[in-house]
Design a protein around this motif. Structure first.
Motif, PDB file in Angstrom:
ATOM      1  N   ASN A   2       0.837  -1.178   0.000  1.00 56.29           N
ATOM      2  CA  ASN A   2       0.000   0.000   0.000  1.00 56.29           C
ATOM      3  C   ASN A   2       0.882   1.242   0.000  1.00 56.29           C
ATOM      4  OD1 ASN A   2      -1.945   1.971   0.460  1.00 56.29           O
ATOM      5  ND2 ASN A   2      -3.187   0.561   1.651  1.00 56.29           N
ATOM      6  N   PHE A   3       0.595   2.162  -0.907  1.00 53.74           N
ATOM      7  CA  PHE A   3       1.394   3.377  -1.026  1.00 53.74           C
ATOM      8  C   PHE A   3       0.714   4.581  -0.402  1.00 53.74           C
ATOM      9  CE2 PHE A   3       2.884   0.666  -4.487  1.00 53.74           C
ATOM     10  CZ  PHE A   3       4.235   0.670  -4.204  1.00 53.74           C
ATOM     11  N   ALA A   4      -0.365   4.370   0.349  1.00 58.42           N
ATOM     12  CA  ALA A   4      -1.054   5.484   0.992  1.00 58.42           C
ATOM     13  C   ALA A   4      -0.202   6.012   2.136  1.00 58.42           C
ATOM     14  CB  ALA A   4      -2.410   5.027   1.513  1.00 58.42           C
ATOM     15  N   ARG A   5      -0.251   7.321   2.284  1.00 56.85           N
ATOM     16  CA  ARG A   5       0.466   7.958   3.392  1.00 56.85           C
ATOM     17  C   ARG A   5      -0.429   7.961   4.624  1.00 56.85           C
ATOM     18  NH1 ARG A   5       1.175  11.809  -1.186  1.00 56.85           N
ATOM     19  NH2 ARG A   5      -0.871  12.371  -0.459  1.00 56.85           N
ATOM     20  N   THR A   6       0.164   8.116   5.783  1.00 56.53           N
ATOM     21  CA  THR A   6      -0.617   8.105   7.022  1.00 56.53           C
ATOM     22  C   THR A   6      -1.604   9.258   7.085  1.00 56.53           C
ATOM     23  OG1 THR A   6       1.151   9.288   8.160  1.00 56.53           O
ATOM     24  CG2 THR A   6       1.131   6.886   8.364  1.00 56.53           C
ATOM     25  N   CYS A   7      -1.344  10.341   6.363  1.00 60.37           N
ATOM     26  CA  CYS A   7      -2.253  11.487   6.374  1.00 60.37           C
ATOM     27  C   CYS A   7      -3.339  11.393   5.299  1.00 60.37           C
ATOM     28  CB  CYS A   7      -1.472  12.787   6.219  1.00 60.37           C
ATOM     29  SG  CYS A   7      -0.544  12.887   4.679  1.00 60.37           S
ATOM     30  N   ASP A   8      -3.298  10.359   4.444  1.00 52.73           N
ATOM     31  CA  ASP A   8      -4.302  10.191   3.397  1.00 52.73           C
ATOM     32  C   ASP A   8      -5.626   9.732   3.993  1.00 52.73           C
ATOM     33  OD1 ASP A   8      -2.594  10.899   1.371  1.00 52.73           O
ATOM     34  OD2 ASP A   8      -2.078   8.852   0.816  1.00 52.73           O
ATOM     35  N   TYR A  13      -6.600   3.848   1.131  1.00 56.90           N
ATOM     36  CA  TYR A  13      -6.059   2.533   1.477  1.00 56.90           C
ATOM     37  C   TYR A  13      -6.705   1.415   0.668  1.00 56.90           C
ATOM     38  CZ  TYR A  13      -3.610   4.837   5.243  1.00 56.90           C
ATOM     39  OH  TYR A  13      -2.770   5.656   5.938  1.00 56.90           O
ATOM     40  N   GLY A  14      -7.949   1.581   0.263  1.00 55.23           N
ATOM     41  CA  GLY A  14      -8.620   0.558  -0.532  1.00 55.23           C
ATOM     42  C   GLY A  14      -8.567   0.812  -2.023  1.00 55.23           C
ATOM     43  N   ALA A  15      -8.017   1.934  -2.419  1.00 56.34           N
ATOM     44  CA  ALA A  15      -8.007   2.311  -3.834  1.00 56.34           C
ATOM     45  C   ALA A  15      -7.287   1.314  -4.736  1.00 56.34           C
ATOM     46  CB  ALA A  15      -7.422   3.708  -4.004  1.00 56.34           C
ATOM     47  N   PRO A  16      -6.114   0.773  -4.356  1.00 55.38           N
ATOM     48  CA  PRO A  16      -5.446  -0.168  -5.270  1.00 55.38           C
ATOM     49  C   PRO A  16      -6.278  -1.418  -5.564  1.00 55.38           C
ATOM     50  CG  PRO A  16      -3.912   0.598  -3.601  1.00 55.38           C
ATOM     51  CD  PRO A  16      -5.272   1.093  -3.211  1.00 55.38           C
TER      52      PRO A  16
END
Length: 90
Positions: A2-8, A13-16
């Motif tokens: 997962n390439f989401a940042r903690t501030c996203d 988080y489910g986008a991929p």
């Protein structure tokens, strides 16, 4: 991975996974149209599938790389119809 940042936002988080499912659905719709019609342009595929030309054009190179679709050749060159390459299922 997962390439989401903690501030996203949580949706990142489910986008991929959502994107992968969407791509698979698009590919199957494109292939179904190609099997039904034998050869189509991206514009014709858009009409058959209800997808946009942009969605179609995004998936066609992936289908070509996996050997599921190819551009129709005529006298050694890509066959064109209405400014679009003509594709067929393999």
């Amino acid at each position: 991975m997962n390439f989401a940042r903690t501030c996203d936002p949580l949706s990142s988080y489910g986008a991929p996974e959502h994107s992968a499912r969407l791509a698979g659905g698009h590919a199957s719709r494109i292939l179904a149209a190609l099997h039904d019609e034998k050869s189509l342009t991206a514009g014709e595929m858009a009409e058959c599938t209800g997808m946009t030309v942009e969605q179609i054009c995004r998936r066609l190179p992936e289908l070509a790389r996996t050997g599921l679709a190819q551009v129709v050749q005529f006298e050694g060159a890509d066959l064109l119809r209405d400014g679009y390459r003509v594709w067929e299922a393999v």
